[in-house]
Design an enzyme around this catalytic site. Structure first.
Site, PDB file in Angstrom:
ATOM      1  N   LEU A 303      71.769 -48.340 -79.360  1.00  0.00           N
ATOM      2  CA  LEU A 303      71.714 -47.922 -77.963  1.00  0.00           C
ATOM      3  C   LEU A 303      72.296 -48.964 -77.017  1.00  0.00           C
ATOM      4  O   LEU A 303      72.539 -48.665 -75.847  1.00  0.00           O
ATOM      5  CB  LEU A 303      70.262 -47.620 -77.561  1.00  0.00           C
ATOM      6  CG  LEU A 303      69.556 -46.540 -78.378  1.00  0.00           C
ATOM      7  CD1 LEU A 303      68.102 -46.416 -77.931  1.00  0.00           C
ATOM      8  CD2 LEU A 303      70.279 -45.203 -78.239  1.00  0.00           C
ATOM      9  N   GLY A 304      72.486 -50.161 -77.492  1.00  0.00           N
ATOM     10  CA  GLY A 304      73.019 -51.224 -76.645  1.00  0.00           C
ATOM     11  C   GLY A 304      72.848 -52.562 -77.328  1.00  0.00           C
ATOM     12  O   GLY A 304      72.341 -52.667 -78.448  1.00  0.00           O
ATOM     13  N   GLY A 306      73.338 -57.243 -76.550  1.00  0.00           N
ATOM     14  CA  GLY A 306      73.681 -58.340 -75.671  1.00  0.00           C
ATOM     15  C   GLY A 306      73.498 -59.664 -76.379  1.00  0.00           C
ATOM     16  O   GLY A 306      73.451 -59.737 -77.614  1.00  0.00           O
ATOM     17  N   LYS A 307      73.374 -60.706 -75.578  1.00  0.00           N
ATOM     18  CA  LYS A 307      73.259 -62.048 -76.130  1.00  0.00           C
ATOM     19  C   LYS A 307      71.974 -62.234 -76.917  1.00  0.00           C
ATOM     20  O   LYS A 307      71.941 -62.912 -77.947  1.00  0.00           O
ATOM     21  CB  LYS A 307      73.332 -63.056 -74.997  1.00  0.00           C
ATOM     22  CG  LYS A 307      73.234 -64.498 -75.465  1.00  0.00           C
ATOM     23  CD  LYS A 307      73.275 -65.448 -74.288  1.00  0.00           C
ATOM     24  CE  LYS A 307      73.128 -66.897 -74.777  1.00  0.00           C
ATOM     25  NZ  LYS A 307      73.146 -67.860 -73.648  1.00  0.00           N
ATOM     26  N   PHE A 308      70.892 -61.592 -76.459  1.00  0.00           N
ATOM     27  CA  PHE A 308      69.592 -61.815 -77.085  1.00  0.00           C
ATOM     28  C   PHE A 308      69.366 -60.964 -78.323  1.00  0.00           C
ATOM     29  O   PHE A 308      68.477 -61.251 -79.111  1.00  0.00           O
ATOM     30  CB  PHE A 308      68.468 -61.554 -76.083  1.00  0.00           C
ATOM     31  CG  PHE A 308      68.403 -62.573 -74.997  1.00  0.00           C
ATOM     32  CD1 PHE A 308      68.394 -63.920 -75.310  1.00  0.00           C
ATOM     33  CD2 PHE A 308      68.352 -62.200 -73.670  1.00  0.00           C
ATOM     34  CE1 PHE A 308      68.330 -64.874 -74.318  1.00  0.00           C
ATOM     35  CE2 PHE A 308      68.283 -63.144 -72.679  1.00  0.00           C
ATOM     36  CZ  PHE A 308      68.280 -64.497 -72.983  1.00  0.00           C
ATOM     37  N   ASP A 418      68.045 -57.591 -61.884  1.00  0.00           N
ATOM     38  CA  ASP A 418      69.222 -57.263 -62.693  1.00  0.00           C
ATOM     39  C   ASP A 418      69.541 -55.774 -62.577  1.00  0.00           C
ATOM     40  O   ASP A 418      69.878 -55.114 -63.566  1.00  0.00           O
ATOM     41  CB  ASP A 418      68.987 -57.646 -64.154  1.00  0.00           C
ATOM     42  CG  ASP A 418      70.291 -57.690 -64.955  1.00  0.00           C
ATOM     43  OD1 ASP A 418      71.358 -57.857 -64.335  1.00  0.00           O
ATOM     44  OD2 ASP A 418      70.233 -57.544 -66.185  1.00  0.00           O
TER      45      ASP A 418
END
EC number: 2.7.11.18
Length: 608
Positions: A303-304, A306-308, A418
């Site tokens: 679903l997505g 990122g960095k984490f 954010d």
């Protein structure tokens, strides 16, 4: 029919009691209607003509004649000089009293007994002043006229779903008159012109039975007559229907009869609160456990990311509940600290427009947050679809829901920090319902304490974040203004060729409404954006002020006028092809930033 002892049935008085005169009663009645001449005295005792006997003696009461009870109306005897026309049309009719001697007593025409008054208050007079048993045709028409008078349906209402029609068809109990009802409710219905319904039948002689019935009913019950007068008052174009309060109102029919309500238009736009999470709000605590023993992870359905870490779908084995799993790698102790803060924040956010947390499990190398699964995808991905018709009203619906979620967060002293298009998801692929996600950078906010942050996405950062100044709840409102600008135009107001140019545009407040793009956008929408993208925090609108702004109100009326497709839908598609936020969270060195923006704070762009 008159009996031998003189009793009256059906509230109609017979003028002849002799057994021999019964056979000729019908012939006399028909002759009286056709020829007003006085009856032949050779036929036997009968009613005398008032013209031949202008001074009749005082009528004597017969022992067998029932006296009128209290409450019955006995018409006054007209004088000889006031008699007009033949007998039965204003004159007096005399008949011999059975079992008595002397001159026959003069009986008042149409004198009803107490029993007849209770049974037939709508009894009407024929043209000859009486109804004889030998006239079945006239009696049938009188009965039909009485039934029509009792129905009395309104002439202006023709919709079967209209509440006034529903009320008129539901008969009230006969034992409880309208005057005895504890309370009446008058429902106003717009009187729209339409074809007039045929009126009730008239008896022979042209007498309107409905008019006569209403007149007689008004004499017996003045209160009912007044209410009928109110019912028939259409001088102002409104017809009132009297309805007892004991009967519930047909609200569904009323909604069909009245003009469309505002929430009806919301339903067309799916503008209603999003459905709650498939589980009740809960207070989640981080616990250790085995993820695979409780959940079936579907890492292929991403679903997505990122960095984490990454976000994928999963299913709880015990319940079959589909959830979204956010997997966060534990690289440093600070990573766990940020996850604990995110859990603390989400435990306070119980709102339909905010994503809900289900569980949190820690493993030796990662922490997994299990959250509500939202299947509609990102808002911007949805509106750039070729089959989607984006209008300004659609944008109003989206922005209003975002404001609702922000308002709840700020009431709970939480700042999102954010807000951006990819953190606003659609509940489904067809409706207009949205929810705010990703509280990884959210912070608890205390107005009495200074709070500074140096992270975010450059395009949506406020000037105070870029300058590393104190932030407040107005920091989120700046980001909302940028999102609204993009929804209306498809352009990013501060986007430059690189991050440095973008941040310089933010600091200088260098933005404007593109004339060609905003040509079809309303002035209210422009005013809404202009009161959010303001450099001074105190000059920005709060979430509550946004919800009270004219642009986000009267949506039903605006939906009727709005049928234009916004150009932003085309421009947003080009924007997304050029820049994908999911892959553009760049960590920025503070030293490189200082060279061009002369800022006193460091800046990092982080995301999950």
């Amino acid at each position: 029919m008159a009996t031998e002892n003189g009793a009256v049935e059906l509230g109609i008085q017979s003028l002849s009691t002799d057994e021999a005169s019964k056979g000729a009663a019908s012939e006399e009645s028909l002759a009286a209607e056709k020829d007003p001449a006085p009856p032949d005295p050779e036929k036997g005792p009968g009613p005398s003509d008032t013209k031949q006997d202008p001074d009749p003696s005082t009528p004597k009461k017969d022992a067998n004649t029932p006296a009128p009870e209290k409450g019955d109306v006995v018409p006054a005897q007209p004088s000889a000089g006031g008699s007009q026309g033949p007998a039965g049309e204003g004159g007096q009719v005399e008949a011999p009293a059975e079992g008595s001697a002397g001159k026959p007593a003069a009986l008042p025409q149409q004198t009803a007994t107490a029993e007849a008054s209770e049974k037939k208050p709508e009894a009407e007079k024929g043209p000859s002043g009486h109804q004889d048993p030998g006239e079945p045709t006239v009696g049938k028409k009188v009965a039909e006229g009485q039934a029509a008078a009792r129905r009395g349906s309104p002439a202006f209402l023709h919709s079967p779903s209209c509440p006034a029609i529903i009320a008129s068809t539901e008969k009230l109990p006969a034992q409880k008159p309208l005057s005895e009802a504890s309370e009446l409710i008058f429902e106003g219905v717009p009187a729209t012109p339409g074809p007039t319904e045929p009126g009730p039948a008239k008896a022979e002689g042209g007498v309107d039975l409905l008019a006569e019935s209403q007149k007689e009913a008004g004499e017996k019950a003045p209160g009912q007559a007044d209410q009928a007068k109110v019912q028939g008052d259409t001088s102002r174009g409104i017809e009132f229907q009297a309805v007892p309060s004991e009967r519930p109102r047909p609200e569904v029919g009323q909604a069909l009869c009245l003009p469309a309500r505002e929430e009806d238009c919301f339903q067309i736009l799916d503008d209603c609160p999003p459905p709650p999470a498939p589980f009740p709000h809960r207070i989640v605590e981080l616990r250790t456990g085995n993820v695979s023993s409780e959940f079936s992870m579907n890492s292929k359905e991403a679903l997505g990311g990122g960095k984490f870490g990454a976000v994928c779908t999963c299913t709880e084995k015990s319940t079959g509940l589909k959830l979204a799993a956010k997997v966060i790698k534990k690289q440093t102790p600070k990573d766990k600290e940020m996850v604990m803060l995110e859990i603390e924040v989400m435990n306070q956010l119980n709102h339909r427009n905010l994503i809900q947390l289900y569980a949190a499990i820690e493993t030796p190398h990662e922490i997994v947050l299990f959250m509500e699964y939202i299947e509609g995808g990102e808002l911007f991905e949805r509106i750039v679809d070729e089959d989607y018709h984006l209008t300004e009203v659609d944008t109003m619906v989206f922005v209003r829901q975002i404001c609702d979620g922000i308002l709840f967060m700020h009431k709970m002293r939480v700042l999102h920090l954010d807000l951006k298009p990819e953190n606003i998801l659609c509940v489904n692929t067809t409706g207009h319902l949205v929810k705010i996600i990703d509280f990884g950078l959210a912070r608890r906010y205390n107005p009495n304490e200074k709070l500074k942050v140096n992270f975010g996405t450059p395009e949506f950062l406020s000037p105070e974040v870029v300058n590393y100044d104190q932030i407040s709840d107005k920091t989120d409102m700046w980001s909302l203004g940028v999102i609204t600008y993009m929804l209306l135009s498809g352009l990013s107001p501060f986007l430059g060729d690189d991050d440095t140019e973008t941040l310089n545009n933010v600091l200088s407040g260098n933005w404007y409404f593109d004339e060609e793009t905003f040509e079809a956008v309303s002035d209210e929408a422009k005013d809404f954006v202009s009161n959010l993208i303001v450099k001074e925090q105190g000059a920005r609108m709060s979430a509550a002020q946004c919800l009270a702004h004219p642009w986000l109100n009267n949506l039903a009326e605006k939906a009727k006028r709005c049928n234009r497709r916004l150009k932003s839908q085309i421009l947003l598609k080009k924007y997304l092809m050029k820049r994908r936020w999911k892959k553009n969270f760049i960590a920025v060195s503070a030293a490189n930033r200082f060279k061009k923006i002369s800022s006193s704070g460091a800046l990092m762009a982080l995301g999950v």
